[in-house]
Design a protein around this motif. Sequence first.
Motif, PDB file in Angstrom:
ATOM      1  N   GLY A   1       6.310  14.608  -4.617  1.00 23.61           N
ATOM      2  CA  GLY A   1       6.344  14.492  -3.165  1.00 23.61           C
ATOM      3  C   GLY A   1       6.991  13.198  -2.710  1.00 23.61           C
ATOM      4  O   GLY A   1       7.541  12.432  -3.511  1.00 23.61           O
ATOM      5  N   THR A   2       6.945  12.971  -1.396  1.00 23.92           N
ATOM      6  CA  THR A   2       7.526  11.768  -0.796  1.00 23.92           C
ATOM      7  C   THR A   2       6.425  10.742  -0.545  1.00 23.92           C
ATOM      8  O   THR A   2       5.402  11.053   0.069  1.00 23.92           O
ATOM      9  N   TYR A   3       6.652   9.541  -1.012  1.00 21.13           N
ATOM     10  CA  TYR A   3       5.692   8.449  -0.869  1.00 21.13           C
ATOM     11  C   TYR A   3       6.183   7.469   0.182  1.00 21.13           C
ATOM     12  O   TYR A   3       7.376   7.131   0.225  1.00 21.13           O
ATOM     13  N   THR A   4       5.271   6.989   1.010  1.00 20.53           N
ATOM     14  CA  THR A   4       5.570   5.956   2.004  1.00 20.53           C
ATOM     15  C   THR A   4       4.893   4.662   1.583  1.00 20.53           C
ATOM     16  O   THR A   4       3.665   4.632   1.395  1.00 20.53           O
ATOM     17  N   VAL A   5       5.685   3.617   1.429  1.00 22.20           N
ATOM     18  CA  VAL A   5       5.167   2.313   1.010  1.00 22.20           C
ATOM     19  C   VAL A   5       5.170   1.383   2.218  1.00 22.20           C
ATOM     20  O   VAL A   5       6.175   1.267   2.924  1.00 22.20           O
ATOM     21  N   THR A   6       4.052   0.738   2.453  1.00 25.96           N
ATOM     22  CA  THR A   6       3.940  -0.252   3.528  1.00 25.96           C
ATOM     23  C   THR A   6       3.764  -1.631   2.920  1.00 25.96           C
ATOM     24  O   THR A   6       2.845  -1.854   2.119  1.00 25.96           O
ATOM     25  N   GLY A   7       4.652  -2.527   3.274  1.00 20.92           N
ATOM     26  CA  GLY A   7       4.547  -3.913   2.831  1.00 20.92           C
ATOM     27  C   GLY A   7       3.996  -4.765   3.957  1.00 20.92           C
ATOM     28  O   GLY A   7       4.407  -4.612   5.114  1.00 20.92           O
ATOM     29  N   THR A   8       3.071  -5.652   3.641  1.00 23.07           N
ATOM     30  CA  THR A   8       2.442  -6.523   4.639  1.00 23.07           C
ATOM     31  C   THR A   8       2.540  -7.965   4.174  1.00 23.07           C
ATOM     32  O   THR A   8       2.218  -8.269   3.017  1.00 23.07           O
ATOM     33  N   LEU A   9       2.975  -8.842   5.056  1.00 17.64           N
ATOM     34  CA  LEU A   9       3.058 -10.254   4.717  1.00 17.64           C
ATOM     35  C   LEU A   9       1.653 -10.816   4.595  1.00 17.64           C
ATOM     36  O   LEU A   9       0.841 -10.721   5.527  1.00 17.64           O
ATOM     37  N   VAL A  10       1.362 -11.388   3.438  1.00 15.52           N
ATOM     38  CA  VAL A  10       0.025 -11.939   3.196  1.00 15.52           C
ATOM     39  C   VAL A  10      -0.261 -13.051   4.204  1.00 15.52           C
ATOM     40  O   VAL A  10       0.538 -13.971   4.390  1.00 15.52           O
ATOM     41  N   GLY A  11      -1.394 -12.931   4.876  1.00 13.19           N
ATOM     42  CA  GLY A  11      -1.773 -13.918   5.882  1.00 13.19           C
ATOM     43  C   GLY A  11      -1.297 -13.582   7.281  1.00 13.19           C
ATOM     44  O   GLY A  11      -1.703 -14.228   8.241  1.00 13.19           O
ATOM     45  N   SER A  12      -0.417 -12.574   7.399  1.00 10.98           N
ATOM     46  CA  SER A  12       0.091 -12.164   8.717  1.00 10.98           C
ATOM     47  C   SER A  12       0.098 -10.638   8.772  1.00 10.98           C
ATOM     48  O   SER A  12       1.149 -10.005   8.603  1.00 10.98           O
ATOM     49  N   PRO A  13      -1.061 -10.027   8.982  1.00 11.04           N
ATOM     50  CA  PRO A  13      -1.157  -8.564   8.921  1.00 11.04           C
ATOM     51  C   PRO A  13      -0.316  -7.838   9.963  1.00 11.04           C
ATOM     52  O   PRO A  13      -0.076  -6.640   9.821  1.00 11.04           O
ATOM     53  N   GLU A  14       0.135  -8.545  10.984  1.00 14.81           N
ATOM     54  CA  GLU A  14       0.960  -7.903  12.001  1.00 14.81           C
ATOM     55  C   GLU A  14       2.421  -7.774  11.585  1.00 14.81           C
ATOM     56  O   GLU A  14       3.203  -7.063  12.238  1.00 14.81           O
TER      57      GLU A  14
ATOM     58  N   ASN B   1       0.862  -1.178   0.000  1.00 21.40           N
ATOM     59  CA  ASN B   1       0.000   0.000   0.000  1.00 21.40           C
ATOM     60  C   ASN B   1       0.897   1.227   0.000  1.00 21.40           C
ATOM     61  O   ASN B   1       2.004   1.188   0.568  1.00 21.40           O
ATOM     62  N   VAL B   2       0.429   2.314  -0.617  1.00 22.16           N
ATOM     63  CA  VAL B   2       1.277   3.493  -0.738  1.00 22.16           C
ATOM     64  C   VAL B   2       0.488   4.742  -0.369  1.00 22.16           C
ATOM     65  O   VAL B   2      -0.713   4.844  -0.639  1.00 22.16           O
ATOM     66  N   SER B   3       1.157   5.666   0.291  1.00 19.73           N
ATOM     67  CA  SER B   3       0.570   6.956   0.658  1.00 19.73           C
ATOM     68  C   SER B   3       1.560   8.068   0.321  1.00 19.73           C
ATOM     69  O   SER B   3       2.730   7.987   0.703  1.00 19.73           O
ATOM     70  N   PRO B   4       1.119   9.124  -0.409  1.00 17.80           N
ATOM     71  CA  PRO B   4      -0.230   9.303  -0.976  1.00 17.80           C
ATOM     72  C   PRO B   4      -0.552   8.262  -2.036  1.00 17.80           C
ATOM     73  O   PRO B   4       0.331   7.535  -2.479  1.00 17.80           O
ATOM     74  N   SER B   5      -1.791   8.202  -2.423  1.00 20.09           N
ATOM     75  CA  SER B   5      -2.259   7.145  -3.313  1.00 20.09           C
ATOM     76  C   SER B   5      -1.525   7.160  -4.651  1.00 20.09           C
ATOM     77  O   SER B   5      -1.191   8.214  -5.190  1.00 20.09           O
ATOM     78  N   ALA B   6      -1.257   5.958  -5.151  1.00 25.42           N
ATOM     79  CA  ALA B   6      -0.642   5.775  -6.471  1.00 25.42           C
ATOM     80  C   ALA B   6      -1.083   4.423  -6.995  1.00 25.42           C
ATOM     81  O   ALA B   6      -1.532   3.561  -6.230  1.00 25.42           O
ATOM     82  N   ALA B   7      -0.939   4.218  -8.293  1.00 29.61           N
ATOM     83  CA  ALA B   7      -1.314   2.941  -8.897  1.00 29.61           C
ATOM     84  C   ALA B   7      -0.343   1.858  -8.440  1.00 29.61           C
ATOM     85  O   ALA B   7       0.876   2.028  -8.500  1.00 29.61           O
TER      86      ALA B   7
END
Length: 202
Positions: A148-161, A130-136
């Motif tokens: 601007g500066t984008y922040t990307v969050t990576g999440t392990l599928v099946g383990s949202p923590e 997921n990326v903020s601000p929004s992007a494709a």
Amino acid sequence: DFTLTVSASADTAEAGSPVTFTYTLLDWAGEDVTASYDVRTDVSPAVGVVADGGGTYRFTRVDTYSYFASVEVLGSTLVDVARVGITPGPAASIDIDADRPLAQAGDVVTMSAVVEDAFGNEVPGDVSYNVSPSAAVAGNEITPQLLGTYTVTGTLVGSPEITDTDTFTVQSSAPVSLSITLSDDNVERGDGIQVFVDMRDQ
């Protein structure tokens, strides 16, 4: 003949899980004489080995470990070995990285991810972004359009923590249009005039 036998509680184990090794020395009559002899033991490789005592070990690296036992009997050396293969433990963390710290508007920024267990061994796993601000976002590819500066969050599928973040900055791309307008089309010599310049990227 005397017989030395070494065994392990498991042929394979996850990193960090206990494995217990035992050895038995039998005499020619099949009697257990282990307690009467000095049996020496060793583990190879030595890196990533945690000894809990009583022949129980935990291994932190993905590898094949060998537990050796040897004993001197009537001038001869008896040796036996048991082996255990160590596999990665459960996923514990991820590390994501953008392929560049700076990009131009419209460029594709590719993300990469490494999933590891608690001991730093790589573990198979899928990561969503997921990326903020929004992007494709398409898989691990992000296409930003705004500066601007984008922040990307990576999440392990099946383990949202289990998450990690990385950033990149978007700058203007090369200009593709230039528009110049005047504040007044009717100008006499000596009159002041404003010139408006509009330069845009794609």
